[in-house]
Design a protein around this motif. Structure first.
Motif, short mmCIF file in Angstrom:
data_model
loop_
_atom_site.label_atom_id
_atom_site.label_comp_id
_atom_site.label_asym_id
_atom_site.label_seq_id
_atom_site.Cartn_x
_atom_site.Cartn_y
_atom_site.Cartn_z
N GLN A 178 2.23 1.84 -3.48
CA GLN A 178 1.23 2.40 -4.38
C GLN A 178 0.97 3.87 -4.09
O GLN A 178 0.85 4.69 -5.01
CB GLN A 178 -0.06 1.59 -4.26
CG GLN A 178 0.04 0.16 -4.78
CD GLN A 178 0.40 0.10 -6.25
OE1 GLN A 178 -0.12 0.88 -7.06
NE2 GLN A 178 1.30 -0.80 -6.59
N ILE A 179 0.90 4.22 -2.81
CA ILE A 179 0.67 5.64 -2.45
C ILE A 179 1.85 6.49 -2.89
O ILE A 179 1.69 7.59 -3.45
CB ILE A 179 0.44 5.75 -0.93
CG1 ILE A 179 -0.87 5.05 -0.55
CG2 ILE A 179 0.42 7.20 -0.49
CD1 ILE A 179 -1.10 4.97 0.94
N PHE A 180 3.07 5.98 -2.66
CA PHE A 180 4.26 6.74 -3.06
C PHE A 180 4.29 6.93 -4.57
O PHE A 180 4.58 8.04 -5.06
CB PHE A 180 5.52 6.00 -2.58
CG PHE A 180 6.79 6.69 -2.98
CD1 PHE A 180 7.27 7.76 -2.26
CD2 PHE A 180 7.50 6.25 -4.09
CE1 PHE A 180 8.45 8.40 -2.63
CE2 PHE A 180 8.67 6.88 -4.47
CZ PHE A 180 9.15 7.95 -3.74
N SER A 181 4.00 5.85 -5.30
CA SER A 181 4.01 5.96 -6.76
C SER A 181 2.94 6.94 -7.24
O SER A 181 3.18 7.72 -8.19
CB SER A 181 3.78 4.58 -7.39
OG SER A 181 4.82 3.69 -7.04
N TYR A 182 1.77 6.90 -6.62
CA TYR A 182 0.68 7.77 -7.06
C TYR A 182 1.06 9.24 -6.93
O TYR A 182 0.78 10.05 -7.82
CB TYR A 182 -0.57 7.47 -6.24
CG TYR A 182 -1.78 8.25 -6.68
CD1 TYR A 182 -2.57 7.81 -7.74
CD2 TYR A 182 -2.13 9.44 -6.05
CE1 TYR A 182 -3.68 8.53 -8.16
CE2 TYR A 182 -3.24 10.18 -6.46
CZ TYR A 182 -4.01 9.71 -7.51
OH TYR A 182 -5.08 10.45 -7.92
N PHE A 183 1.70 9.61 -5.83
CA PHE A 183 2.05 11.02 -5.63
C PHE A 183 3.40 11.36 -6.26
O PHE A 183 3.68 12.55 -6.48
CB PHE A 183 2.09 11.34 -4.13
CG PHE A 183 0.73 11.38 -3.50
CD1 PHE A 183 -0.08 12.50 -3.66
CD2 PHE A 183 0.26 10.31 -2.77
CE1 PHE A 183 -1.34 12.54 -3.09
CE2 PHE A 183 -1.00 10.35 -2.19
CZ PHE A 183 -1.81 11.46 -2.35
N ALA B 52 0.83 -1.21 0.00
CA ALA B 52 0.00 0.00 0.00
C ALA B 52 0.86 1.26 0.00
O ALA B 52 0.58 2.23 -0.71
CB ALA B 52 -0.93 -0.02 1.21
N TRP B 53 1.95 1.24 0.79
CA TRP B 53 2.84 2.40 0.83
C TRP B 53 3.48 2.63 -0.54
O TRP B 53 3.61 3.78 -0.99
CB TRP B 53 3.92 2.17 1.88
CG TRP B 53 4.96 3.24 1.91
CD1 TRP B 53 4.91 4.44 2.55
CD2 TRP B 53 6.23 3.21 1.24
NE1 TRP B 53 6.06 5.16 2.33
CE2 TRP B 53 6.89 4.43 1.53
CE3 TRP B 53 6.88 2.27 0.43
CZ2 TRP B 53 8.16 4.71 1.03
CZ3 TRP B 53 8.13 2.57 -0.06
CH2 TRP B 53 8.76 3.76 0.23
#
Length: 477
Positions: free
Chosen positions: A47-52, A44-45
């Protein structure tokens, strides 16, 4: 992992799946669940890092693409028409940038429809114009292709420029993967240490509980540490102390009962024998008194609990012969099948009591006029003593129940005396030796009661359980 369910209630499919997948120990269950949580959290971390991170990365790549295109356009515009070919060759050799004229018949493949590519395309078109095209393959060449015009209004003077893939792709992807796996490994190692630390007090309680179950008094548990563990340790220590005091009181009571009950019985027997009553009545009353004495003996034996007698080397064959001799003097037909000698580690007094109980049971239910067969020998890592009678036997579905105290088979053995403690005493004696009691049907009718003692000299060894007749020593009788 086994779940304690309400009787008659079948486990749900999800519960059955968890029972099949998870290991049996609390340590590994906790470790796997924490590891799964860490993996999900890391995923999850990521994916969140990649998204931002993708928008910033796309802006940087788009700025680089725009700069390359603008520099290339400027170089082509300012270069002499005759030297443009040399300029294109030099850009390909020095910068890895290939430039080809665009034609209407060009075969191209669009870029993959991903979020980073969409962000990149939007950023580049915002600066170069909506006429800018992108491709992942031009003719037979794979790469990152961008079209540009020397003059934005001139549709016929258009070029393709290919940038090296390493300039477009994120250069630190592998580094991030390595660091992420390293962090995951460190977190899982920490999870294992935490789960092991949590399970250590429980393992200590389990070891102490096994000692209590075997009749020993374990050393006090450490009551320090987390509050919940300290409360459990304190309660267990208090329970152990209460049990030790109860055992001491029980031993004191049994010592008094043995004297206070058997002394009146001895006087009663003497009075009956001297009463002058007919012999048949005297014999019947003496038999009843002897049966009462045997019942009291069984109660006392069962009440004493696990014997505290130390284990020592015992010649099992000699012990069996000594026990069988008084029965033979009474006229009992006892057939022995034994080797010359067979020694194992055992508690002689309790083993005598167990074997005598089996013989008394056989005589009580099969009758004293029937032959008893006693076989001694080694089998499958055990020293076995088998007492085989021709009585009614025990149905297979009743065997486990007959190991419990105060249990009798009323249908199969209806006209018998006793308190139903004989087999329970034998079972307890064998557990204290680390052995087992097998109760098997005898071919032709009857019961085979087999005492199995560990032959390795370790009374505390765990006995392997065998439920079939073929797993125990057998002889033809």
């Amino acid at each position: 992992m086994s779940a304690k369910l309400h009787p008659g209630r079948r486990p749900r499919p999800v519960t059955r799946l968890l029972q099949a997948c998870l290991p049996g120990t609390l340590l590994w269950q906790t470790f796997l669940l924490v590891a799964l949580l860490l993996i999900l959290a890391l995923g999850a971390w990521s994916q969140i890092f990649s998204y931002f991170q993708e928008p910033a990365r796309s802006r940087d790549v788009a700025q680089m693409v725009v700069s390359v295109v603008n520099l290339t356009r400027t170089a082509l515009i300012n270069a002499d028409a005759g030297r443009r070919t040399d300029l294109l060759i030099e850009l390909a050799a020095l910068e890895g940038i290939r430039i080809y004229p665009a034609e209407a018949s060009d075969e191209v493949e669009p870029l993959a429809d991903t979020r980073p590519n969409r962000l990149l395309i939007n950023d580049v078109r915002r600066q170069l114009g909506n006429h800018t095209r992108f491709a992942s393959r031009w003719k037979t060449l794979d790469g990152f292709w961008v079209s540009f015009r020397l003059d934005p209004d001139d549709q016929h003077n258009e070029y393709w420029v290919m940038l090296p893939g390493e300039r477009i792709e994120s250069p630190d992807t592998l580094d991030w993967l390595v660091w992420g796996l390293g962090a995951l490994f460190a977190a899982m190692l920490g999870a294992y240490l935490i789960a092991s630390w949590m399970g250590r007090p429980l393992r200590q309680v389990a070891r102490a509980a096994r000692l209590v179950g075997s009749g020993q008094t374990p050393p006090p548990l450490d009551e320090s540490g987390p509050h919940e563990i300290a409360v459990v340790a304190h309660a267990f220590n208090q329970m152990t102390g209460d049990l030790a005091r109860t055992d001491a009181d029980r031993a004191l009571i049994l010592a008094g009962v043995s004297h206070d009950l058997r002394t009146p019985l001895a006087r009663l027997r003497l009075g009956v024998e001297m009463s002058g009553a007919p012999d048949s009545e005297v014999t019947a009353m003496v038999s009843d008194i002897e049966e009462m004495d045997r019942i009291i003996g069984q109660f006392l034996d069962f009440g004493r609990g696990v014997p505290q007698e130390p284990a020592q080397a015992v010649d099992v064959v000699q012990l069996v012969r000594e026990i069988a001799e008084p029965y033979r003097l009474r006229g009992i037909d006892l057939q022995l099948d034994t080797p010359e000698s067979l020694t194992c580690s055992a508690r002689a007094l309790s083993l005598r009591r167990a074997l005598a109980n089996l013989i008394d049971n056989a005589l009580r239910y099969a009758g004293e006029d029937m032959r008893l067969d006693i076989v001694v020998g080694p089998h499958d890592g055990f020293t076995c003593i088998e007492v085989a009678d021709r009585g009614p036997g025990i149905p297979e579905d009743e065997v486990e129940r007959m190991r419990h105290p105060f249990t009798r088979l009323e249908k199969a053995r209806s006209n018998t005396k006793g308190a139903g403690l004989g087999l329970a005493i034998v079972e307890r004696v064998m557990r204290s030796h680390g052995g087992r009691l097998d109760l098997l049907p005898r071919e032709g009718g009857g019961l085979r009661a087999i005492l199995c003692l560990p032959a390795d000299g370790n009374p505390g060894a765990r006995a392997r359980m065998h439920g079939s007749q073929e797993d125990s020593p057998s002889h033809a009788h």
